[in-house]
Design a protein around this motif. Structure first.
Motif, short mmCIF file in Angstrom:
data_model
loop_
_atom_site.label_atom_id
_atom_site.label_comp_id
_atom_site.label_asym_id
_atom_site.label_seq_id
_atom_site.Cartn_x
_atom_site.Cartn_y
_atom_site.Cartn_z
N LYS A 1 -20.89 31.28 20.94
CA LYS A 1 -21.21 32.08 19.77
C LYS A 1 -22.51 32.64 19.92
O LYS A 1 -23.26 31.85 20.49
N ILE A 2 -22.76 33.69 19.37
CA ILE A 2 -23.98 34.13 19.03
C ILE A 2 -24.60 33.96 17.62
O ILE A 2 -24.12 34.29 16.61
N CYS A 3 -25.93 33.43 17.63
CA CYS A 3 -26.58 33.37 16.36
C CYS A 3 -26.99 34.55 16.05
O CYS A 3 -27.57 35.55 16.85
N GLU A 4 -26.52 35.21 14.73
CA GLU A 4 -27.18 36.32 14.13
C GLU A 4 -28.35 36.26 13.61
O GLU A 4 -28.87 37.14 13.22
N LEU B 1 -24.98 29.83 21.60
CA LEU B 1 -24.74 28.30 21.38
C LEU B 1 -23.09 28.07 21.58
O LEU B 1 -22.48 28.86 21.64
N THR B 2 -23.25 26.82 21.98
CA THR B 2 -21.77 26.28 21.97
C THR B 2 -20.85 26.71 20.62
O THR B 2 -21.65 26.55 19.69
N ALA B 3 -19.63 26.72 20.96
CA ALA B 3 -18.74 27.20 19.51
C ALA B 3 -18.86 25.96 18.55
O ALA B 3 -18.74 26.26 17.50
N SER B 4 -18.99 24.80 19.14
CA SER B 4 -19.08 23.73 18.22
C SER B 4 -20.20 23.57 17.21
O SER B 4 -20.30 22.61 16.21
N ALA B 5 -21.37 24.28 17.57
CA ALA B 5 -22.52 24.12 16.87
C ALA B 5 -22.35 24.72 15.49
O ALA B 5 -21.57 25.51 15.21
N SER C 1 -30.08 29.30 11.66
CA SER C 1 -28.90 30.12 10.77
C SER C 1 -27.77 29.60 10.98
O SER C 1 -27.27 28.58 11.79
N TYR C 2 -26.82 29.74 10.01
CA TYR C 2 -25.46 29.50 10.20
C TYR C 2 -24.43 30.65 10.14
O TYR C 2 -23.36 30.43 9.86
N ARG C 3 -24.98 31.72 10.63
CA ARG C 3 -24.23 32.92 10.71
C ARG C 3 -24.32 33.31 11.89
O ARG C 3 -24.86 33.21 12.98
N PHE C 4 -22.86 33.23 12.59
CA PHE C 4 -22.49 33.61 14.23
C PHE C 4 -21.58 34.57 14.44
O PHE C 4 -20.75 34.91 13.46
N ASP C 5 -21.69 35.18 15.41
CA ASP C 5 -20.76 36.51 15.94
C ASP C 5 -20.09 35.68 17.23
O ASP C 5 -20.31 35.02 18.28
N THR C 6 -18.63 35.36 17.00
CA THR C 6 -17.60 34.68 17.62
C THR C 6 -16.80 35.55 18.58
O THR C 6 -16.14 34.96 19.27
#
Length: 81
Positions: A29-32, A38-42, A50-55
Motif C-alpha cells: 500500500k502507499i502511504c498518503e 509499505l507492506t499491506a500489514s503495516a 501516517s495511518y492513511r493508505f491507498d491500497t
C-alpha cells in the motif's frame, strides 16, 4: 565505488524492489502522508507515522514504476539516526 557505479547500483536496487511490488501489488500500500510503499500489514508508516493508505493495486503498481524510474528523494527512518 565511483559515483556513476553507485547510482547505477542504487537504481538497479530500486528497480528490483519495484518489480517485486508490481508482481504482487495487493501485498503493498502507499502511504498518503509521504508516498512510501509499505507492506499491506503495516498499521502506520515508519517514515512519517501516517495511518492513511491507498491500497488500490493498480495505483500501487503505477507508483512502484514511478519510484523505480528516479533516485530516492525521501528521507527514511534510517536516515534520521
Amino acid at each position: 565505488m565511483s559515483e556513476p557505479q553507485h547510482k547505477d547500483a542504487h537504481m538497479a536496487d530500486r528497480a528490483e524492489r519495484a518489480a517485486k511490488i508490481i508482481e504482487q501489488p495487493e501485498e503493498y500500500k502507499i502511504c498518503e502522508g509521504c508516498d512510501s510503499i509499505l507492506t499491506a500489514s503495516a498499521t502506520t508508516c515508519p517514515n512519517c507515522h501516517s495511518y492513511r493508505f491507498d491500497t488500490d493495486p493498480r495505483v500501487v503498481a503505477a507508483h512502484a514504476r514511478f519510484l523505480a524510474s528516479r533516485a530516492q528523494m525521501s528521507i527514511t527512518s534510517e536516515d534520521m539516526y
